[in-house]
Design a protein around this motif. Structure first.
Motif, PDB file in Angstrom:
ATOM      1  N   LEU A  72       0.840  -1.192   0.000  1.00 39.55           N
ATOM      2  CA  LEU A  72       0.000   0.000   0.000  1.00 39.55           C
ATOM      3  C   LEU A  72       0.877   1.243   0.000  1.00 39.55           C
ATOM      4  CD1 LEU A  72      -3.198   0.448   2.131  1.00 39.55           C
ATOM      5  CD2 LEU A  72      -1.555   2.317   1.989  1.00 39.55           C
ATOM      6  N   ILE A  73       0.542   2.179  -0.852  1.00 39.70           N
ATOM      7  CA  ILE A  73       1.259   3.458  -0.934  1.00 39.70           C
ATOM      8  C   ILE A  73       0.261   4.564  -0.653  1.00 39.70           C
ATOM      9  CG2 ILE A  73       2.556   5.024  -2.427  1.00 39.70           C
ATOM     10  CD1 ILE A  73       2.389   1.369  -3.362  1.00 39.70           C
ATOM     11  N   ALA A  74       0.571   5.436   0.312  1.00 40.35           N
ATOM     12  CA  ALA A  74      -0.349   6.511   0.697  1.00 40.35           C
ATOM     13  C   ALA A  74       0.350   7.854   0.576  1.00 40.35           C
ATOM     14  CB  ALA A  74      -0.836   6.303   2.132  1.00 40.35           C
ATOM     15  N   TRP A  75      -0.345   8.813  -0.040  1.00 37.95           N
ATOM     16  CA  TRP A  75       0.189  10.168  -0.213  1.00 37.95           C
ATOM     17  C   TRP A  75      -0.706  11.182   0.495  1.00 37.95           C
ATOM     18  CZ3 TRP A  75      -0.076   7.676  -5.384  1.00 37.95           C
ATOM     19  CH2 TRP A  75       1.172   7.166  -5.798  1.00 37.95           C
ATOM     20  N   PRO A  76      -0.143  12.033   1.341  1.00 36.68           N
ATOM     21  CA  PRO A  76      -0.949  13.088   1.961  1.00 36.68           C
ATOM     22  C   PRO A  76      -1.605  14.019   0.943  1.00 36.68           C
ATOM     23  CG  PRO A  76       1.139  12.830   3.113  1.00 36.68           C
ATOM     24  CD  PRO A  76       1.229  12.003   1.871  1.00 36.68           C
ATOM     25  N   SER A 255       6.244  15.451  11.897  1.00 30.87           N
ATOM     26  CA  SER A 255       6.547  16.229  10.700  1.00 30.87           C
ATOM     27  C   SER A 255       5.813  15.681   9.481  1.00 30.87           C
ATOM     28  CB  SER A 255       8.061  16.222  10.444  1.00 30.87           C
ATOM     29  OG  SER A 255       8.386  16.784   9.194  1.00 30.87           O
ATOM     30  N   PHE A 256       5.744  14.363   9.361  1.00 31.19           N
ATOM     31  CA  PHE A 256       5.060  13.747   8.212  1.00 31.19           C
ATOM     32  C   PHE A 256       3.592  14.155   8.150  1.00 31.19           C
ATOM     33  CE2 PHE A 256       2.800  10.354   6.000  1.00 31.19           C
ATOM     34  CZ  PHE A 256       3.586  10.194   4.860  1.00 31.19           C
ATOM     35  N   LEU A 257       2.995  14.435   9.308  1.00 28.56           N
ATOM     36  CA  LEU A 257       1.577  14.802   9.367  1.00 28.56           C
ATOM     37  C   LEU A 257       1.356  16.308   9.406  1.00 28.56           C
ATOM     38  CD1 LEU A 257       0.471  12.119  11.989  1.00 28.56           C
ATOM     39  CD2 LEU A 257      -0.026  12.094   9.541  1.00 28.56           C
ATOM     40  N   SER A 258       2.426  17.105   9.290  1.00 24.46           N
ATOM     41  CA  SER A 258       2.325  18.566   9.469  1.00 24.46           C
ATOM     42  C   SER A 258       2.661  19.300   8.181  1.00 24.46           C
ATOM     43  CB  SER A 258       3.279  19.019  10.584  1.00 24.46           C
ATOM     44  OG  SER A 258       2.979  18.360  11.798  1.00 24.46           O
ATOM     45  N   TYR A 259       1.760  20.200   7.780  1.00 23.86           N
ATOM     46  CA  TYR A 259       1.922  20.952   6.542  1.00 23.86           C
ATOM     47  C   TYR A 259       1.608  22.420   6.807  1.00 23.86           C
ATOM     48  CZ  TYR A 259       2.506  16.377   4.675  1.00 23.86           C
ATOM     49  OH  TYR A 259       3.009  15.126   4.468  1.00 23.86           O
ATOM     50  N   LEU A 263      -2.702  20.342   9.733  1.00 23.92           N
ATOM     51  CA  LEU A 263      -2.143  19.109  10.265  1.00 23.92           C
ATOM     52  C   LEU A 263      -3.110  17.983   9.937  1.00 23.92           C
ATOM     53  CD1 LEU A 263      -0.227  21.065  11.749  1.00 23.92           C
ATOM     54  CD2 LEU A 263      -0.429  19.607  13.768  1.00 23.92           C
ATOM     55  N   LEU A 264      -2.572  16.796   9.692  1.00 22.56           N
ATOM     56  CA  LEU A 264      -3.386  15.669   9.248  1.00 22.56           C
ATOM     57  C   LEU A 264      -3.618  14.671  10.368  1.00 22.56           C
ATOM     58  CD1 LEU A 264      -1.569  14.951   5.856  1.00 22.56           C
ATOM     59  CD2 LEU A 264      -3.392  16.604   6.321  1.00 22.56           C
ATOM     60  N   ALA A 265      -4.723  13.937  10.247  1.00 21.86           N
ATOM     61  CA  ALA A 265      -4.968  12.824  11.166  1.00 21.86           C
ATOM     62  C   ALA A 265      -4.067  11.661  10.765  1.00 21.86           C
ATOM     63  CB  ALA A 265      -6.434  12.429  11.133  1.00 21.86           C
ATOM     64  N   GLY A 266      -4.078  10.593  11.533  1.00 22.47           N
ATOM     65  CA  GLY A 266      -3.110   9.512  11.414  1.00 22.47           C
ATOM     66  C   GLY A 266      -2.995   8.892  10.042  1.00 22.47           C
ATOM     67  N   THR A 267      -1.806   8.438   9.744  1.00 21.03           N
ATOM     68  CA  THR A 267      -1.500   7.779   8.481  1.00 21.03           C
ATOM     69  C   THR A 267      -1.447   6.266   8.714  1.00 21.03           C
ATOM     70  OG1 THR A 267       0.110   7.753   6.656  1.00 21.03           O
ATOM     71  CG2 THR A 267       1.002   8.037   8.858  1.00 21.03           C
ATOM     72  N   TRP A 268      -1.908   5.447   7.773  1.00 15.64           N
ATOM     73  CA  TRP A 268      -2.295   5.817   6.432  1.00 15.64           C
ATOM     74  C   TRP A 268      -3.806   5.990   6.265  1.00 15.64           C
ATOM     75  CZ3 TRP A 268      -5.856   2.785   3.876  1.00 15.64           C
ATOM     76  CH2 TRP A 268      -6.097   1.510   4.401  1.00 15.64           C
ATOM     77  N   PHE A 270      -6.298   7.662   7.378  1.00 13.37           N
ATOM     78  CA  PHE A 270      -7.067   8.914   7.322  1.00 13.37           C
ATOM     79  C   PHE A 270      -6.307   9.955   6.506  1.00 13.37           C
ATOM     80  CE2 PHE A 270      -8.315   6.598  11.142  1.00 13.37           C
ATOM     81  CZ  PHE A 270      -9.652   6.428  10.871  1.00 13.37           C
ATOM     82  N   LEU A 271      -5.188  10.412   6.989  1.00 17.45           N
ATOM     83  CA  LEU A 271      -4.242  11.199   6.205  1.00 17.45           C
ATOM     84  C   LEU A 271      -4.867  12.436   5.548  1.00 17.45           C
ATOM     85  CD1 LEU A 271      -1.216  10.766   5.855  1.00 17.45           C
ATOM     86  CD2 LEU A 271      -1.648   9.743   3.637  1.00 17.45           C
TER      87      LEU A 271
END
Length: 658
Positions: A72-76, A255-259, A263-268, A270-271
């Motif tokens: 599985l590949i997930a992109w924010p 950092s991966f969830l912060s833009y 800010l994003l919910a958990g990966t993968w 929701f993201l």
């Protein structure tokens, strides 16, 4: 075919040892490998894009009806991704194992950035221990992938029918799909390496691919506009950057969830943007987050304001973007790629004034930024274009004051004037699973904590001059807050006489087949707690489920009714110290629900260790309970700063673990 040809060329270039990733980034890529068998997680970020790769390889002890081999590949960006579901081509279920091999550089994942045609993504090497068949490709939205993995293997035909299967040169093969926007394309390609057998395409109603044992290059790309990720040093304030070294995994995950814009919910799974989650994160982590323009705090608050419903002031619970937004519009007969927002929750509104106050009133940076920040014009939702953040904040404030006025007025302290779930909605606050509130409609946390905290925040925002056209708001909010603080707890209070409590726990242990001790010897007096909600589906006045939602009131309020406060602190301490099923304590943390005193067989079957909000542990609830009790104890020494946290690194660790 030119587009497909360019992608195949990427595969061939990688096979020849050429660099598939652009080298223009000034910083080395960020990488994090988190192994939790049967799952291996790889986070990769560079200056171009961010990617989460998950490899699932079932263990001998795995439930093979639920867990199968998967890449599985997930992109924010675009809340998008690609998934490949495999089964063993030869042999029985459970015999196929997959893993990622390392490249010559020692890494499992490398980045892809191509300017013409524009493509972002990753490539790596996936190894099969035996022959495998790729039976189901899913390309486009994370929502689509989640609907399959968690929605009973549901696949939308109009999405799946858009997948094009292509045989490439040198035994390679690809799946590609153009999104409903007719512009964005996602492709997942494979090519044999090191003597692995060529990929065979099996034609039929659903085209599948067969792989031999060995290693195959995989390449996942798409061409959707990317967001600006905040580096760890940009997410954290200067005083907290030592955490980057001492808590490397957690800060890399953060950092991966912060833009820069959310800010994003958990990966993968929701993201994407979730209003409540973002604001709870801010409330718990504000002491370590970056302030000012371009910082994490303004990203959270700005995202919440951008998404306010301008018709009634509701705050957005979850955004819908990318391919799934276009699909949702299409289902409604509308041709549009515009993002959408879900406004069904009732709790999210009340977090907004709290985070506004905590930043714009309580911090020096926030005070200096008030004018510029609130004059910012919204751009995310078309219907909000041009509206200032100040205008949008006023809409939510006005909604809160109108909703809370009936209970606050003289003689208005009645159950019917409390905040309820929206009509027709089975959920409305953080326990947003089908059984999370036990059928209740009037949630405990919202009424006893979030409402009065929001009103206190509105009063302080008003006194600070943020609502000059509504000068009376502060006076009304202050008066309302006192009533909601002092008069709501009693509606939710449950007292179980000692002998009945012992009987209830023993009955629960028997009916639930709980394998641990009953611990009923610990029950030395009547048991008192506050139920999850009022008005459940079985017509009981209170959902008699002990819970951790006391944490909201401890964390958000400095109440002044000392007798009530002492009693409330005492019953909370009792619950979190007593072992389950008498209380909430376990070796792994506090259970968020204990149905032992429910007097309802449905609670026993609903609140289990497999229930999303059942006899399970939630990390942020632990963090909020610890911070809330610290706040209340701090009042004894005068240290009553709202939300004060003495050890932010602990909060950060708990957040990342959750």
């Amino acid at each position: 075919m030119m587009y497909l040809g360019g992608l195949v060329q990427l595969i061939l270039s990688a096979l020849l040892g050429a660099a598939a990733a652009d080298t223009a980034c000034s910083n080395a890529p960020s990488r994090l490998h988190l192994s939790d068998p049967p799952y291996d997680n790889y986070l990769y970020s560079d200056c171009h894009s961010s990617t989460h790769v998950v490899v699932t390889s079932p263990l001998k002890t795995s439930n093979l009806k639920v867990i199968g081999p998967r890449l599985l590949i997930a992109w924010p960006s675009g809340n998008s991704g690609a998934a490949a579901i495999f089964v063993p081509e030869d042999g029985s279920t459970g015999t196929l194992a997959i893993k990622l091999d390392k490249s010559e550089t020692g890494n499992e994942i490398e980045g892809i950035y191509v300017q013409d045609p524009l493509e972002y993504g990753v490539f790596g090497w996936v190894n099969f221990n035996s022959s495998a068949r790729l039976t189901i490709p899913i390309l486009g939205s994370i929502r689509t992938i989640r609907d399959y993995t968690e929605g009973g293997n549901v696949l939308e035909p109009t999405i799946q029918d858009g997948i094009v299967t292509t045989q490439g040169p040198n035994g390679s093969a690809s799946y590609c799909r153009t999104w409903f926007d007719h512009t964005t394309t996602t492709c997942l390609m494979f090519a044999p390496t090191n003597g692995a057998a060529p990929i065979r395409i099996n034609k039929g109603p659903k085209w599948t691919m067969t792989f031999g044992a060995g290693t195959y290059l995989f390449n996942a790309v798409f061409n959707y506009p990317q967001m600006k990720q905040l580096l760890p040093a940009e997410v954290l304030n200067s005083a907290s950057r030592s955490l980057i070294q001492s808590n490397e995994d957690q800060t890399t995950s953060l950092s991966f969830l912060s833009y820069s814009d959310k800010l994003l919910a958990g990966t993968w799974r929701f993201l994407t943007y979730f209003g409540r989650d973002s604001m709870i994160t801010l409330l718990l982590m504000q002491p370590v987050l970056s302030e000012g323009k371009g910082g994490a705090i303004e990203a959270v608050i700005g995202a919440a304001l951008e998404r306010v419903n301008n018709t009634d002031g509701s705050a957005c619970h979850e955004e819908v973007i990318g391919d799934y937004a276009t699909f949702t519009h299409k289902q409604a007969g509308i041709a549009s790629n515009d993002p959408l927002c879900d406004y069904k929750m009732v709790d999210t509104d009340y977090f907004l004034p709290i985070v506004l106050k905590n930043y714009l009133v309580d911090t020096a940076t926030g005070k200096s930024r008030t004018s510029d920040f609130l004059s910012t014009k919204a751009t995310f939702l078309k219907e909000n274009n041009g509206l200032t953040y100040k205008t949008l904040a006023e809409m939510t404030t006005n909604k809160i004051l109108a909703a809370t006025a009936p209970f606050a007025k003289d003689g208005g302290q009645k159950k019917e004037n409390l905040i309820k779930l929206k009509t027709g909605q089975p959920v409305g606050q953080w326990r947003d699973s089908a059984n999370g509130l036990g059928g209740g409609r009037i949630p405990y946390d919202v009424n006893t904590a979030l409402v009065p905290a929001a009103l206190r925040a509105i009063a302080q925002l008003s006194k600070s001059g943020l609502f000059p056209d509504h000068a009376w708001w502060g006076t009304f909010a202050e008066a309302y807050a006192s009533v909601w603080e002092d008069k709501t707890l009693s509606f939710f209070e449950v007292t179980v006489e000692k002998s009945k409590a012992i009987s209830d726990v023993q009955s629960y242990v028997s009916q639930s087949k709980f394998s641990g001790p009953s611990n009923t010897g610990n029950i030395a007096a009547d048991v008192t707690f506050h139920g999850l909600a009022l008005n459940d589906s079985n017509n009981q006045a209170i959902v008699r489920v002990m819970n951790t939602d006391d944490c909201f009131r401890h964390f958000l309020l400095n109440t002044t009714d000392q007798k009530q406060l002492s009693s409330f602190l005492d019953q909370t301490a009792e619950h979190i110290l007593q072992p389950f099923p008498v209380g909430l304590s376990t070796d792994v943390g506090l259970f968020v629900a204990n149905p032992a005193y429910g007097e309802n067989d449905a609670y026993i079957s609903d609140f289990t260790n497999s229930g999303y909000h059942g006899t399970v542990v939630w990390g942020w609830q632990l963090a909020m309970m610890a911070a809330g009790l610290s706040r209340q104890l701090g009042r004894c020494s005068g240290a009553n700063m709202p939300g004060k946290i003495s050890r932010p690194q602990i909060i950060l660790s708990v957040y990342a673990a959750s």
